[in-house]
Design an enzyme around this catalytic site. Structure first.
Site, PDB file in Angstrom:
ATOM      1  N   PRO A 269       0.788  -1.238   0.000  1.00 17.11           N
ATOM      2  CA  PRO A 269       0.000   0.000   0.000  1.00 17.11           C
ATOM      3  C   PRO A 269       0.817   1.284   0.000  1.00 17.11           C
ATOM      4  O   PRO A 269       0.263   2.362   0.158  1.00 17.11           O
ATOM      5  CB  PRO A 269      -0.805  -0.115   1.297  1.00 17.11           C
ATOM      6  CG  PRO A 269       0.089  -0.897   2.215  1.00 17.11           C
ATOM      7  CD  PRO A 269       0.839  -1.868   1.340  1.00 17.11           C
ATOM      8  N   ASP A 290       2.230  -1.996  -8.863  1.00 13.69           N
ATOM      9  CA  ASP A 290       1.716  -3.137  -8.098  1.00 13.69           C
ATOM     10  C   ASP A 290       0.714  -3.877  -8.956  1.00 13.69           C
ATOM     11  O   ASP A 290      -0.019  -3.258  -9.737  1.00 13.69           O
ATOM     12  CB  ASP A 290       1.071  -2.707  -6.780  1.00 13.69           C
ATOM     13  CG  ASP A 290       1.010  -3.861  -5.781  1.00 13.69           C
ATOM     14  OD1 ASP A 290       1.885  -3.950  -4.900  1.00 13.69           O
ATOM     15  OD2 ASP A 290       0.084  -4.708  -5.906  1.00 13.69           O
ATOM     16  N   ASP A 316       1.782  -6.040 -13.773  1.00 10.07           N
ATOM     17  CA  ASP A 316       2.623  -7.148 -13.309  1.00 10.07           C
ATOM     18  C   ASP A 316       4.079  -6.724 -13.530  1.00 10.07           C
ATOM     19  O   ASP A 316       4.535  -6.588 -14.668  1.00 10.07           O
ATOM     20  CB  ASP A 316       2.270  -8.392 -14.137  1.00 10.07           C
ATOM     21  CG  ASP A 316       3.118  -9.604 -13.746  1.00 10.07           C
ATOM     22  OD1 ASP A 316       4.133  -9.428 -13.034  1.00 10.07           O
ATOM     23  OD2 ASP A 316       2.755 -10.713 -14.167  1.00 10.07           O
ATOM     24  N   ASP A 335      10.137  -5.247  -3.025  1.00 13.54           N
ATOM     25  CA  ASP A 335       9.601  -5.658  -1.716  1.00 13.54           C
ATOM     26  C   ASP A 335       8.645  -6.803  -2.029  1.00 13.54           C
ATOM     27  O   ASP A 335       7.443  -6.612  -2.157  1.00 13.54           O
ATOM     28  CB  ASP A 335       8.884  -4.454  -1.082  1.00 13.54           C
ATOM     29  CG  ASP A 335       8.461  -4.722   0.343  1.00 13.54           C
ATOM     30  OD1 ASP A 335       8.980  -5.671   0.958  1.00 13.54           O
ATOM     31  OD2 ASP A 335       7.606  -3.969   0.854  1.00 13.54           O
ATOM     32  N   CYS A 388       9.294  -9.803   4.033  1.00 14.15           N
ATOM     33  CA  CYS A 388       8.961  -9.893   5.463  1.00 14.15           C
ATOM     34  C   CYS A 388       8.798 -11.377   5.808  1.00 14.15           C
ATOM     35  O   CYS A 388       7.897 -11.761   6.529  1.00 14.15           O
ATOM     36  CB  CYS A 388       7.734  -9.067   5.815  1.00 14.15           C
ATOM     37  SG  CYS A 388       6.265  -9.432   4.850  1.00 14.15           S
TER      38      CYS A 388
HETATM   39  C1  LIG Z   1       5.076  -6.962   0.652  1.00 12.94           C
HETATM   40  S1  LIG Z   1       3.821  -6.238  -0.282  1.00 12.94           S
HETATM   41  C2  LIG Z   1       4.496  -4.649  -0.641  1.00 12.94           C
HETATM   42  C3  LIG Z   1       4.431  -3.673   0.496  1.00 12.94           C
HETATM   43  C4  LIG Z   1       4.843  -2.259   0.071  1.00 12.94           C
HETATM   44  N1  LIG Z   1       6.150  -2.243  -0.553  1.00 12.94           N
HETATM   45  C5  LIG Z   1       4.861  -1.302   1.239  1.00 12.94           C
HETATM   46  O1  LIG Z   1       5.922  -1.034   1.815  1.00 12.94           O
HETATM   47  O2  LIG Z   1       3.785  -0.783   1.586  1.00 12.94           O
HETATM   48  C6  LIG Z   1       3.998  -7.081  -1.802  1.00 12.94           C
HETATM   49  C7  LIG Z   1       3.133  -6.505  -2.921  1.00 12.94           C
HETATM   50  O3  LIG Z   1       3.506  -7.168  -4.133  1.00 12.94           O
HETATM   51  C8  LIG Z   1       2.380  -7.135  -4.979  1.00 12.94           C
HETATM   52  N2  LIG Z   1       2.638  -8.077  -6.080  1.00 12.94           N
HETATM   53  C9  LIG Z   1       2.511  -9.421  -6.120  1.00 12.94           C
HETATM   54  N3  LIG Z   1       2.883  -9.912  -7.313  1.00 12.94           N
HETATM   55  C10 LIG Z   1       3.263  -8.853  -8.063  1.00 12.94           C
HETATM   56  C11 LIG Z   1       3.730  -8.703  -9.392  1.00 12.94           C
HETATM   57  N4  LIG Z   1       3.902  -9.765 -10.204  1.00 12.94           N
HETATM   58  N5  LIG Z   1       4.000  -7.456  -9.840  1.00 12.94           N
HETATM   59  C12 LIG Z   1       3.823  -6.379  -9.036  1.00 12.94           C
HETATM   60  N6  LIG Z   1       3.362  -6.461  -7.775  1.00 12.94           N
HETATM   61  C13 LIG Z   1       3.104  -7.684  -7.287  1.00 12.94           C
HETATM   62  C14 LIG Z   1       1.233  -7.456  -4.066  1.00 12.94           C
HETATM   63  O4  LIG Z   1       0.018  -7.009  -4.612  1.00 12.94           O
HETATM   64  C15 LIG Z   1       1.632  -6.693  -2.788  1.00 12.94           C
HETATM   65  O5  LIG Z   1       0.990  -5.446  -2.742  1.00 12.94           O
END
Ligand SMILES: C[S@@+](CC[C@H](N)C(=O)[O-])C[C@H]1O[C@@H](n2cnc3c(N)ncnc32)[C@H](O)[C@@H]1O
Length: 456
Positions: A269, A290, A316, A335, A388
């Site tokens: 987020p 994202d 993606d 991340d 995480c």
């Molecule tokens: C750990 S969370 C990120 C938290 C964010 N960096 C923060 O600090 O608020 C991982 C994110 O990766 C996204 N995600 C998953 N697969 C993805 C992809 N193929 N490309 C881009 N985003 C992706 C998910 O929707 C999720 O929001």
């Protein structure tokens, strides 16, 4: 709803939430946000305490329930088993007086439209009180450690000397950390404001943790007790955000040697994206991607509140051909989506919702992201891979596999500041903070430089 009946109503709601997670595989956030709408605002803190606590102690409570019930309940009555768990949680872990816990939980079975179970709930809870905890210590590892067997096994394998520490960290409650927006206010000035405008309640001592003044945690303020963001001075105006201090290491680490064209590939987020912009210089630009369009709107909201701007794309990240304009980045943050096994203390439902098979699927996606995004990094640029998770399969093993195929990638092993050295476990590749250590969430970091003009 009258306040008179709210004690049993909130226990019925807690049982519904626990059942939605444990029985139907829904996320705790999702189940709670719906239950909140049905709950008197004055009772929401209690609803959250009961729901979080019961899930945090899930296996132990179910073990007791199993010993106290003559036979398991039918699947269609699983909410009553969840209600019994809520009742046992109150008797074992909460400060609710026993007689109130029992009578309100029994009454809750009527609110759940299952009055015929009231005598059973009453008998189980009274039986537990009579027998006492001491006579019933759990025997299985799951019930002893409140983690699923597959995860206990993985933790033992990955962390032979630290798995108990991780389990204890996961089973504790995490504190509330703030990140001060240094573009607007200094940490010292914000702390002063916090003490004046939102003084700690009796016994509540808002102060930075002992390392908060160290480089790398410079914007972190730890609150002794969580409070609603609406009660934080300057929140609406963007002076602070809620973010665990371990997560606050990512942005200064990535930007330690500067950087202007920045990509945050998994941004929603938006916690780390906002921190990157708070630290970056005036010439910097950030592209935030994202895959989840719904979560992307939260990035927009967060940046707006903080007075920050970025290019946002719901896409993606592992398919740059869909969204990349062809200009190289000099800093990339991945991340990565992961098991979340470092943040279980904040999301106890992770213990119930994740499966062992998820870990290898995550590892494949993580390697795909690294592989697809590496060509977008300029020679001399820096990429920070963050999760995480505390599991090697998602962390050092992914990075090691990636590096074995990309000889231009070198690991920067110097930490962003000397003071965090004692918090970090050196892995085969990268560094790990374990959950609970110095009151931090569990995070993994690997900093990769691309050989080129500025790295020599
Ligand atoms: C750990 S969370 C990120 C938290 C964010 N960096 C923060 O600090 O608020 C991982 C994110 O990766 C996204 N995600 C998953 N697969 C993805 C992809 N193929 N490309 C881009 N985003 C992706 C998910 O929707 C999720 O929001």
């Amino acid at each position: 709803m009258s306040r008179a009946g709210s004690g049993s109503a909130v226990r019925a709601e807690a049982a519904t939430v626990v059942d939605a997670v444990a029985g139907q595989g829904r996320s705790l956030d999702d189940a709670l946000s719906q239950a909140d709408l049905r709950t008197d605002p004055q009772d929401r803190a209690l609803l959250h305490m009961l729901s979080y606590g019961t899930l945090r102690h899930h296996w132990r409570l179910r073990w007791f329930a199993g010993r106290l019930l003559d036979k398991p309940l039918k699947a269609e009555d699983s909410v009553i088993e969840s209600l019994i768990a809520v009742g046992l949680f109150q008797l074992i872990e909460s400060r609710v007086p026993d007689h109130a816990a029992v009578s309100l939980t029994v009454e809750a079975s009527r609110r759940l439209r299952r009055p015929k179970f009231a005598p059973l709930v009453n008998a189980v809870l009274r039986n537990f009180r009579r027998k006492g905890l001491e006579t019933m210590e759990p025997q299985s590892d799951e019930a002893l450690f409140n983690h699923p067997a597959w995860l206990i096994e993985r933790l033992k394998q990955d962390w032979p000397a630290h798995w108990r520490e991780i389990i204890d960290g996961n089973n504790a409650r995490g504190p509330m950390w703030l990140r001060v927006n240094r573009k607007r206010v200094s940490t010292a000035d914000y702390l002063k404001r916090l003490h004046v405008e939102a003084p700690p309640a009796a016994g509540d001592n808002a102060e930075p943790p002992e390392h908060a003044t160290l480089a790398g945690f410079e914007q972190a303020v730890r609150l002794a007790e969580p409070r609603p963001v609406t009660g934080l001075p300057g929140f609406a105006e963007g002076l602070v955000s809620v973010q665990d201090a371990a997560a606050q290491l990512a942005a200064p680490w990535l930007l330690a040697a500067g950087g202007t064209r920045i990509l945050d590939a998994c941004a929603a987020p938006g916690g780390k994206a906002a921190h990157l912009l708070e630290l970056a210089g005036p010439d910097a630009s950030l592209t935030a991607i994202d895959a989840d369009a719904g979560r992307m709107s939260r990035v927009a909201e967060n940046l707006k509140r903080l007075g920050l701007a970025a290019t946002l794309k719901a896409a993606d990240a592992s398919r740059p051909e869909d969204w990349w304009d062809g200009e190289l980045f000099d800093r990339i943050l991945i991340d990565a989506p992961c098991s979340g096994t470092g943040v279980i203390r904040r999301h106890p439902d992770i213990k119930l919702l994740r499966r062992n098979a998820d870990i290898e699927a995550n590892a494949r996606l993580q390697l795909d992201l690294l592989t697809a995004l590496w060509p977008l990094l300029a020679p001399g640029g820096r990429l920070l891979y963050v999760t995480c998770s505390v599991l090697s399969s998602e962390n050092d093993e992914v990075v090691a596999r990636f590096m074995s195929r990309h000889p231009a990638a070198t690991e920067e092993q110097v930490l962003p500041n000397y003071n965090i050295r004692d918090l970090m476990h050196r892995k085969a590749r990268g560094f790990q903070i374990l959950p609970g250590r110095a009151d931090l969430d569990g995070f993994y970091f690997a900093c990769l430089d691309k050989k080129g003009p500025t790295t020599g």
